[in-house]
Design a protein around this motif. Structure first.
Motif, PDB file in Angstrom:
ATOM      1  N   THR A 142       0.998  -1.608   0.392  1.00  0.00           N
ATOM      2  CA  THR A 142      -0.431  -0.421   0.404  1.00  0.00           C
ATOM      3  C   THR A 142       1.244   1.344   0.068  1.00  0.00           C
ATOM      4  O   THR A 142       1.720   1.415   0.528  1.00  0.00           O
ATOM      5  CB  THR A 142      -0.872   0.033   1.085  1.00  0.00           C
ATOM      6  OG1 THR A 142      -1.736  -1.219   1.166  1.00  0.00           O
ATOM      7  CG2 THR A 142      -1.794   1.273   1.349  1.00  0.00           C
ATOM      8  N   GLY A 143       0.815   1.810  -0.798  1.00  0.00           N
ATOM      9  CA  GLY A 143       1.762   3.324  -1.216  1.00  0.00           C
ATOM     10  C   GLY A 143       0.353   4.953  -1.009  1.00  0.00           C
ATOM     11  O   GLY A 143      -0.505   4.315  -0.173  1.00  0.00           O
ATOM     12  N   ALA A 144       0.714   5.723  -1.433  1.00  0.00           N
ATOM     13  CA  ALA A 144       0.074   6.913  -1.264  1.00  0.00           C
ATOM     14  C   ALA A 144       0.846   8.043  -2.629  1.00  0.00           C
ATOM     15  O   ALA A 144       1.794   7.529  -3.095  1.00  0.00           O
ATOM     16  CB  ALA A 144       0.267   7.601   0.560  1.00  0.00           C
ATOM     17  N   SER A 145       0.049   9.370  -1.924  1.00  0.00           N
ATOM     18  CA  SER A 145       0.653   9.856  -3.749  1.00  0.00           C
ATOM     19  C   SER A 145       2.125  10.419  -2.507  1.00  0.00           C
ATOM     20  O   SER A 145       3.124  11.078  -3.345  1.00  0.00           O
ATOM     21  CB  SER A 145       0.010  11.153  -3.140  1.00  0.00           C
ATOM     22  OG  SER A 145      -0.612  11.680  -1.862  1.00  0.00           O
ATOM     23  N   ALA A 146       2.104   9.972  -0.841  1.00  0.00           N
ATOM     24  CA  ALA A 146       3.521  10.761  -0.258  1.00  0.00           C
ATOM     25  C   ALA A 146       4.780   9.598  -1.681  1.00  0.00           C
ATOM     26  O   ALA A 146       5.613  10.154  -1.108  1.00  0.00           O
ATOM     27  CB  ALA A 146       3.940  10.510   1.186  1.00  0.00           C
ATOM     28  N   SER A 147       4.008   8.576  -1.883  1.00  0.00           N
ATOM     29  CA  SER A 147       5.319   7.791  -1.978  1.00  0.00           C
ATOM     30  C   SER A 147       5.684   8.239  -4.093  1.00  0.00           C
ATOM     31  O   SER A 147       7.554   8.141  -3.869  1.00  0.00           O
ATOM     32  CB  SER A 147       4.679   6.339  -2.880  1.00  0.00           C
ATOM     33  OG  SER A 147       3.945   5.616  -2.482  1.00  0.00           O
ATOM     34  N   LEU A 148       5.524   9.377  -4.467  1.00  0.00           N
ATOM     35  CA  LEU A 148       5.654   9.856  -5.677  1.00  0.00           C
ATOM     36  C   LEU A 148       6.153  11.506  -5.065  1.00  0.00           C
ATOM     37  O   LEU A 148       7.238  12.069  -6.449  1.00  0.00           O
ATOM     38  CB  LEU A 148       4.432  10.090  -6.218  1.00  0.00           C
ATOM     39  CG  LEU A 148       3.618   8.349  -6.630  1.00  0.00           C
ATOM     40  CD1 LEU A 148       2.569   9.214  -7.156  1.00  0.00           C
ATOM     41  CD2 LEU A 148       4.541   8.123  -7.302  1.00  0.00           C
ATOM     42  N   ARG A 149       5.787  12.125  -4.698  1.00  0.00           N
ATOM     43  CA  ARG A 149       6.096  13.789  -4.332  1.00  0.00           C
ATOM     44  C   ARG A 149       6.019  13.622  -2.562  1.00  0.00           C
ATOM     45  O   ARG A 149       5.298  13.746  -1.808  1.00  0.00           O
ATOM     46  CB  ARG A 149       5.538  14.543  -4.144  1.00  0.00           C
ATOM     47  CG  ARG A 149       4.028  14.735  -4.379  1.00  0.00           C
ATOM     48  CD  ARG A 149       3.153  15.367  -5.212  1.00  0.00           C
ATOM     49  NE  ARG A 149       1.559  15.111  -5.517  1.00  0.00           N
ATOM     50  CZ  ARG A 149       0.548  14.614  -5.653  1.00  0.00           C
ATOM     51  NH1 ARG A 149       1.179  13.347  -6.395  1.00  0.00           N
ATOM     52  NH2 ARG A 149      -0.749  14.394  -5.019  1.00  0.00           N
ATOM     53  N   GLY A 150       6.781  15.101  -2.571  1.00  0.00           N
ATOM     54  CA  GLY A 150       7.122  15.508  -1.035  1.00  0.00           C
ATOM     55  C   GLY A 150       6.279  16.557  -0.872  1.00  0.00           C
ATOM     56  O   GLY A 150       6.564  17.512  -1.094  1.00  0.00           O
ATOM     57  N   LYS A 151       6.128  17.219   0.841  1.00  0.00           N
ATOM     58  CA  LYS A 151       4.781  18.187   0.425  1.00  0.00           C
ATOM     59  C   LYS A 151       5.496  18.632   1.990  1.00  0.00           C
ATOM     60  O   LYS A 151       6.306  17.497   3.040  1.00  0.00           O
ATOM     61  CB  LYS A 151       3.312  18.001   0.536  1.00  0.00           C
ATOM     62  CG  LYS A 151       2.596  17.487  -0.581  1.00  0.00           C
ATOM     63  CD  LYS A 151       1.589  17.695  -0.282  1.00  0.00           C
ATOM     64  CE  LYS A 151       0.559  17.188  -1.878  1.00  0.00           C
ATOM     65  NZ  LYS A 151      -0.575  17.055  -1.768  1.00  0.00           N
ATOM     66  N   PRO A 152       5.509  20.036   2.004  1.00  0.00           N
ATOM     67  CA  PRO A 152       5.495  20.615   3.069  1.00  0.00           C
ATOM     68  C   PRO A 152       4.806  20.115   4.404  1.00  0.00           C
ATOM     69  O   PRO A 152       4.033  19.666   4.842  1.00  0.00           O
ATOM     70  CB  PRO A 152       5.347  22.111   3.141  1.00  0.00           C
ATOM     71  CG  PRO A 152       5.202  22.156   1.396  1.00  0.00           C
ATOM     72  CD  PRO A 152       4.992  20.917   1.273  1.00  0.00           C
ATOM     73  N   GLY A 153       5.861  19.407   5.288  1.00  0.00           N
ATOM     74  CA  GLY A 153       5.754  19.386   6.792  1.00  0.00           C
ATOM     75  C   GLY A 153       5.082  17.900   6.779  1.00  0.00           C
ATOM     76  O   GLY A 153       4.984  16.998   7.307  1.00  0.00           O
TER      77      GLY A 153
END
Length: 246
Positions: A142-153
Motif C-alpha cells: 500500500t502506497g500513497a501520493s507521498a510515494s511519488l512526491r514530498g510536501k511541506p511538513g
C-alpha cells in the motif's frame, strides 16, 4: 481440498483499509491471517469475517520487529491439512501526520522509516524466501501520493513511502520472472474510514459525495491485482476520487 490463504499485515480499526482487505479476501474463500499490533482490533475483524461465513485468525505482530515477522510467516507456512500456505500477502502498515521539518525529531523520523521501508523489507524478504520459490503468489504494497512526491511538513512520510515503492519495484524486477506478482498501490486521497472520520469529523460534508476513497472499492482493486493473468500484470496502479486534483 485445502482452503487457500492470505496474510494481511497492518490491520487496525474494523472500519479501515486493512480490515476491508481481510473481509474482501475472505469472501473469496480464503483463510486470512489478520496481522497487526492490537489484539482487540484484530479480534473484531476476525469475528466479522467468521460471522459472514469465512475463516480467519488474528496474529499479533509488529512488522518493525524481525522476530515478529518471522513468527508470522512461520505460523502461516506451517503445513495444515485444511489450509494451504499463503499465495497472497498485503503490506498495508503505515502511519502519517504533519510535522514541520524543523520540529521533526530523529526518533520520529526513524519511527516512520521502521513502519515504511524496514517493515516492507522484512515482509517482502519472507515472501521472496518462502513463497516465490513455489513459482507463484502475489505481494501487494500500500502506497500513497507521498510515494511519488514530498510536501511541506511530510518529509518523514514521503521518504518512508518512497522507500516502500522502491522495494516494490526492485522486488518486481527480481522476482516477477520467477512468477511472483509484486504490485504497488498508490492511494491518492483521503480514505473514508474510522481514522479520518475521527480526526476530521466534518470531512464527509467537506469533500462531498465520493470525495473520499471507499475502502471496499480499494479492496476490490487489490483482489483484481491478485487475479490478473500473468501475461498482463500491473506493477503500479493509482487510485483517487474522481474530484481529487493531481
Amino acid at each position: 481440498m485445502s482452503r487457500s490463504s492470505a496474510i494481511v499485515v497492518g490491520v487496525g480499526a474494523e472500519v479501515g483499509l486493512g480490515a476491508a482487505l481481510c473481509k474482501r479476501i475472505a469472501r473469496e474463500g480464503y483463510h486470512v491471517y489478520v496481522a497487526g499490533r492490537t489484539l482487540a482490533k484484530l479480534t473484531q475483524v476476525v469475528e466479522a469475517i467468521v460471522d459472514a461465513g469465512g475463516t480467519a485468525e488474528a496474529v499479533v505482530a509488529d512488522t518493525t520487529q524481525e522476530a515478529d515477522v518471522l513468527a508470522l510467516f512461520d505460523k502461516a507456512m506451517t503445513p495444515r491439512d485444511d489450509i494451504a500456505p499463503p499465495d497472497l500477502v498485503v503490506y498495508n502498515a503505515g502511519n502519517n501526520r504533519y510535522v514541520p521539518f524543523t520540529e521533526l525529531s530523529a526518533a520520529d523520523f526513524e519511527s516512520f522509516w521502521r513502519v515504511g521501508p524496514l517493515g516492507a523489507f522484512l515482509v517482502g524478504r519472507e515472501v521472496a524466501r518462502r513463497i516465490a520459490p513455489s513459482g507463484g503468489g502475489t505481494l501487494i504494497f500500500t502506497g500513497a501520493s507521498a510515494s511519488l512526491r514530498g510536501k511541506p511538513g511530510f518529509a518523514h512520510f514521503a521518504s518512508s513511502k518512497a522507500g516502500v515503492r522502491m522495494i516494490a519495484q526492485s522486488m518486481a524486477r527480481e522476482f516477477g520472472p520467477q512468477g511472483l506478482h509484486v504490485a504497488h498501490v498508490v492511494v491518492d486521497g483521503g480514505i473514508d474510514g474510522e481514522r479520518l472520520r475521527q480526526a476530521r469529523p466534518g470531512v464527509i460534508a467537506e469533500r462531498g459525495e465520493n470525495g473520499l476513497l471507499n475502502i471496499d472499492a480499494i479492496a476490490d482493486m487489490y483482489w483484481t491485482l491478485h487475479r490478473q493473468h500473468p501475461s498482463a500484470w500491473t506493477q503500479e496502479v493509482d487510485l483517487r476520487p474522481f474530484k481529487e486534483t493531481f
